[in-house]
Each structure stands twice: as structure tokens, then as C-alpha cells.
Design an enzyme around this catalytic site. Structure first.
Site, PDB file in Angstrom:
ATOM      1  N   HIS A  23      18.040 -31.259   8.872  1.00  0.00           N
ATOM      2  CA  HIS A  23      17.620 -32.559   8.342  1.00  0.00           C
ATOM      3  C   HIS A  23      18.528 -33.686   8.861  1.00  0.00           C
ATOM      4  O   HIS A  23      19.595 -33.932   8.309  1.00  0.00           O
ATOM      5  CB  HIS A  23      17.660 -32.518   6.812  1.00  0.00           C
ATOM      6  CG  HIS A  23      17.097 -33.733   6.153  1.00  0.00           C
ATOM      7  ND1 HIS A  23      16.588 -33.710   4.875  1.00  0.00           N
ATOM      8  CD2 HIS A  23      16.959 -35.009   6.563  1.00  0.00           C
ATOM      9  CE1 HIS A  23      16.163 -34.915   4.549  1.00  0.00           C
ATOM     10  NE2 HIS A  23      16.391 -35.731   5.562  1.00  0.00           N
ATOM     11  N   ASP A  78      21.185 -34.546   6.051  1.00  0.00           N
ATOM     12  CA  ASP A  78      20.512 -35.841   5.886  1.00  0.00           C
ATOM     13  C   ASP A  78      21.308 -36.951   6.567  1.00  0.00           C
ATOM     14  O   ASP A  78      21.428 -38.060   6.031  1.00  0.00           O
ATOM     15  CB  ASP A  78      20.278 -36.183   4.404  1.00  0.00           C
ATOM     16  CG  ASP A  78      19.232 -37.293   4.232  1.00  0.00           C
ATOM     17  OD1 ASP A  78      18.635 -37.720   5.239  1.00  0.00           O
ATOM     18  OD2 ASP A  78      19.025 -37.732   3.086  1.00  0.00           O
TER      19      ASP A  78
HETATM   20  O1  DOR Z   1      19.185 -41.940   1.966  1.00  0.00           O
HETATM   21  C1  DOR Z   1      18.251 -41.699   2.689  1.00  0.00           C
HETATM   22  N1  DOR Z   1      18.153 -42.258   3.926  1.00  0.00           N
HETATM   23  N2  DOR Z   1      17.284 -40.891   2.264  1.00  0.00           N
HETATM   24  C2  DOR Z   1      16.157 -40.704   2.953  1.00  0.00           C
HETATM   25  O2  DOR Z   1      15.340 -39.928   2.522  1.00  0.00           O
HETATM   26  C3  DOR Z   1      15.914 -41.459   4.202  1.00  0.00           C
HETATM   27  C4  DOR Z   1      17.181 -41.819   4.844  1.00  0.00           C
HETATM   28  C5  DOR Z   1      17.028 -42.823   5.956  1.00  0.00           C
HETATM   29  O3  DOR Z   1      16.103 -42.690   6.758  1.00  0.00           O
HETATM   30  O4  DOR Z   1      17.880 -43.706   6.073  1.00  0.00           O
END
Ligand code: DOR
Length: 425
Positions: free
Chosen positions: A61, A306
Site C-alpha cells: 500500500h 500507506d
Molecule cells: O492519509 C491518507 N492519505 N489516507 C488515504 O487513504 C489516502 C492518502 C493520500 O492519498 O494522501
């Protein structure tokens, strides 16, 4: 013929239940042999005494931002940051501009990776066109173009009918539907967790229920259709319970946890401001404890980052305006070692599985193993190395992390991808 001999490391390959001290030989980009001692000529010999030798780590991710947001990150910079963090493969989300909602954008990403990628990159296509939540993309075409899963990450698909339809397609074509779980009607404008801290800071908060409701809905839709639901970045104790419940019922549901969600609480907002703002938000100690329990009992299958780069000027806009997300590629391994392994929460093999064979299985990619004959993606980790996070040294274009200055124990030292030593680690 290229031959790399890795000597005297602790070789851990959870896919094959291997945990042994010995040598590993790579020949012509493939894993050739694992043995107590290998006597052979090699073009390169690496002394891995005291190091852990694992399959190349997979981050399932990340946001690479290309095309469209190259001021935050590019495929070149994002994959270099991933390699520096010990990863040899990453999965990139679809919220680019244009959105990865067509075979053309998937192919654009793949061709840029071939030119300038420092890791393998497995792209995700979006569930809905332009992430609008209204019309499904051409799913078979996206899969044919090389998408390993579908996701509107960053947004929830609010229409339950569409979710049912995409999960039905997942049952038919066998791919993961990777869901961002946030009931947007319950947390419009929210910038952090709803609770004592948001009240104290007088900031709009998102209740745990906003996540839990969507997780529950999507598990039920996965049960209805037989599709494969993968819950992205679990942040609440309720979601952990719901995924556990779904698994017990035999639903095809997998889930992932992020280092920030098992390390920090919403108290971090006070110190780090927008560098601790992300979706879903940092929650409370109860949630952190539940996530660690979920990681331990395999309710939460994988650990991913993430990695969500944003430019300094964007994060400088203040809590209400700044975009959510933090970078995470280079702090993941040290946080896993420091917080989960050195504290006795996970064994080495359990932790490594969550970043190798488990994501490989979820995504159905032929990586994450040291099986003989497998492509030689390998990561070397020094479990005893103590170092301080220095964000100024990151190959990422962005600097948005709350972990800058943290002293952590357990760092990646080297990655080998397709049998070639990567210079970025
Ligand atoms: O904090 C986040 N940033 N959560 C997400 O689901 C998307 C991501 C982003 O694309 O910056």
C-alpha cells in the site's frame, strides 16, 4: 553468469517455514541454493553474519503520485524511498491524476516503472471511474492491463450496490477489492479522531463508527457475493473485531495494519500537527492495543505503510486544510522491529510473513519467497542496528512524517531485486 553468495546469515523464509543460519546463493537472477555452507565461485560475496536474510519485502500500500502529482513524489523517488526502506516490491494506489481507471494509465505507470523504478511496482486500478463513486471501471480490462487489485483508496465507495457489484466481479475474476472504510456522511470535515483530544484541540473529529460501519457493510457484501475483500489501513478496535468475526464466518476477508496505527495515538497531533494527520486517523490506546492483538492473532494479515507523500507547502496549511497522509516507506521496518519484534509481540518469522508471503498471496504475485528457482528478491536486515530517523536523508520528495528524530533498533541494510544489488538501501 552472475553469482551472488550471501554468507552466514539467519535466513528466514516464512513461505517455506525456513529459519536457519547458513548461506544463500543467487545465480542468474534466481534463488539457486540454501545450505549450511556453500563452497562456490561467486562474482559477489556478502558477509551476512549477524544479519537476517529475508525474501524481498513487499509493501502492499503506497502512493507514488505519478502521474499528476509529481511535486509530491514520482515513480523514481517513491520507489527509491521504498528500496531504502528494505522493500523490493510496492503496490501503488489509483488516486493519481489522471486516476488509474483505464488500461492506458496502468500501462503508463508500468512503462515509467520499467524506465525508472527502483522496485517492482504492482499497480492497483480504481473501482469507480475517476474515483467518482458512481460508475464501475472496466474491471476485466484493468486486470488484463496488469492491475493486481481494485481500490478507490482515499475515498469510500458509498454506494452499497456498486460495492456488491465489484465484489461479485471479484468472485468471478479472482482479485482483491481493497477498501478504504470511512462513512463520509459521519465525518465530513474531520481532521482527526473524535474524542477527548479533538475536543481539547477544538478540531472536528471522525468517530470510530465511521470506519466500523463500512467494514461491517463490506464484510456482509463479501459474504453475499463470495468476493475477496481486503480492508485497507485498519485503525479501530471495532474494525479488528469485525474482521475477526468475518473470518470466523468463513468470509473471504483480509486486512492490513500500518506502523503509525500500532505506534501512535491521537495525542501525536498535539506535537506533530499536520504530520500526524492521516485517513483513517490516529486513534486511542485502546485501538492501538486492539490492532497489536489483531496483528498477533492474524486477524490483520499484512503490514503495509500507506506511504502518502505531500509537499511541505501543502502540509503547512494547518490542520483543517492540509491533506491527510504521511510518508512511511523508510520507517516501516525499524518500527516493526522496535515495536513488535524487540518487544516480543511477534516472532521474526511472523513479522516477516506479514511483509512477504502474506501480501504476495493476497495479491497473487510470484514474489515474497526464497523458494529455489524463485526470482531473487532478497532483503538483508540488521536487527541490532540502532539509528535515528533523519527525514532530510530520504530519497522521497516529501518530508511529512511524525517519526523524524526517533531512535529505533532494527534497520534494513541491503536489497537485491531480480538478482541485482540495489544501491538505494
Ligand atoms: O492519509 C491518507 N492519505 N489516507 C488515504 O487513504 C489516502 C492518502 C493520500 O492519498 O494522501
Amino acid at each position: 553468469m552472475s553469482r551472488i553468495l550471501i554468507r552466514n546469515g539467519r535466513i528466514i523464509d516464512p513461505a517455506n517455514q525456513i529459519d536457519t543460519t547458513g548461506d544463500l546463493l543467487i545465480c542468474d537472477e534466481k534463488i539457486d541454493r540454501i545450505d549450511n555452507q556453500i563452497e562456490t565461485e561467486a562474482s559477489q560475496t556478502i558477509d551476512a553474519t549477524g544479519l537476517i536474510v529475508t525474501p524481498g519485502l513487499i509493501d502492499m500500500h503506497v502512493h507514488l503520485r505519478e502521474p499528476g502529482f509529481e511535486h509530491k513524489e514520482t515513480i523514481a523517488s517513491g520507489t527509491r524511498a521504498a528500496a531504502a526502506g528494505g522493500f523490493t516490491s510496492v503496490v501503488c494506489m489509483a488516486n493519481t491524476d489522471p486516476v488509474a481507471d483505464s488500461p492506458d494509465v496502468i500501462e503508463l505507470i508500468r512503462s515509467q516503472v520499467r524506465k525508472d523504478g527502483a522496485t517492482n511496482v504492482f499497480p492497483v486500478g480504481s473501482i469507480t471511474k475517476n474515483l467518482d463513486g458512481e460508475g464501475l471501471t472496466d474491471v476485466p480490462a484493468l486486470l488484463k492491463a496488469g492491475a493486481v487489485g481494485l481500490s478507490d483508496d482515499g475515498k469510500t465507495v458509498m454506494d452499497a450496490g456498486l460495492m456488491r457489484d465489484v465484489l461479485a466481479l471479484s468472485a468471478k475474476y479472482n482479485f482483491p477489492v481493497m477498501v478504504h472504510c470511512q462513512e463520509h456522511n459521519l465525518d465530513e470535515g474531520a481532521v482527526m479522531n473524535l474524542g477527548e483530544m479533538s475536543r481539547r484541540l477544538n478540531l472536528p473529529g471522525s468517530p470510530n463508527a465511521a470506519e466500523d460501519i463500512i467494514v461491517a457493510r463490506d464484510i456482509m457484501l463479501a459474504e453475499l457475493t463470495g468476493g475477496h475483500l481486503h480492508v485497507l489501513h485498519v485503525s479501530t478496535a471495532g474494525s479488528v473485531d469485525l474482521v475477526r468475526w468475518g473470518k470466523r464466518r468463513g468470509v473471504n476477508v483480509t486486512a492490513e495494519a500500518m506502523p503509525h496505527h500500532f505506534t501512535l495515538t491521537d495525542a501525536a497531533i498535539e506535537e506533530h500537527g499536520t504530520n500526524a494527520k492521516m485517513h483513517p486517523p490516529l486513534r486511542t490506546q485502546t485501538d492501538v492495543d486492539a490492532i497489536i492483538e489483531g496483528i498477533k492473532d492474524r486477524t490483520l494479515d499484512a503490514i503495509a505503510t500507506d506511504h502518502a507523500p505531500h509537499a511541505l507547502f501543502e502540509k503547512a496549511q494547518g490542520m483543517l486544510e492540509a491533506p491527510p497522509g504521511i510518508i512511511g516507506s523508510e520507517t516501516c521496518v525499524p518500527l516493526v522491529f522496535d515495536r513488535l519484534i524487540h518487544t516480543g509481540q511477534l516472532t521474526l518469522s511472523e513479522a516477516i510473513a506479514k511483509m512477504t508471503c502474506v501480501p504476495a498471496k493476497i495479491l497473487q504475485i510470484d514474489r515474497g519467497t526464497l523458494s529455489i528457482g524463485a526470482v531473487a528478491d532478497v532483503t538483508l536486515i540488521d536487527p541490532e542496528k540502532i539509528a535515528t530517523v533523519d527525514v532530510t536523508q530520504s530519497p522521497s520528495k516529501s518530508r511529512n512524517t511524525p517519526f523524524d528524530g526517533w531512535e529505533l533498533k532494527g534497520w534494513p541494510l541491503m536489497t537485491i531485486r531480480d538478482g541485482v544489488i540495489n544501491q538505494w538501501c
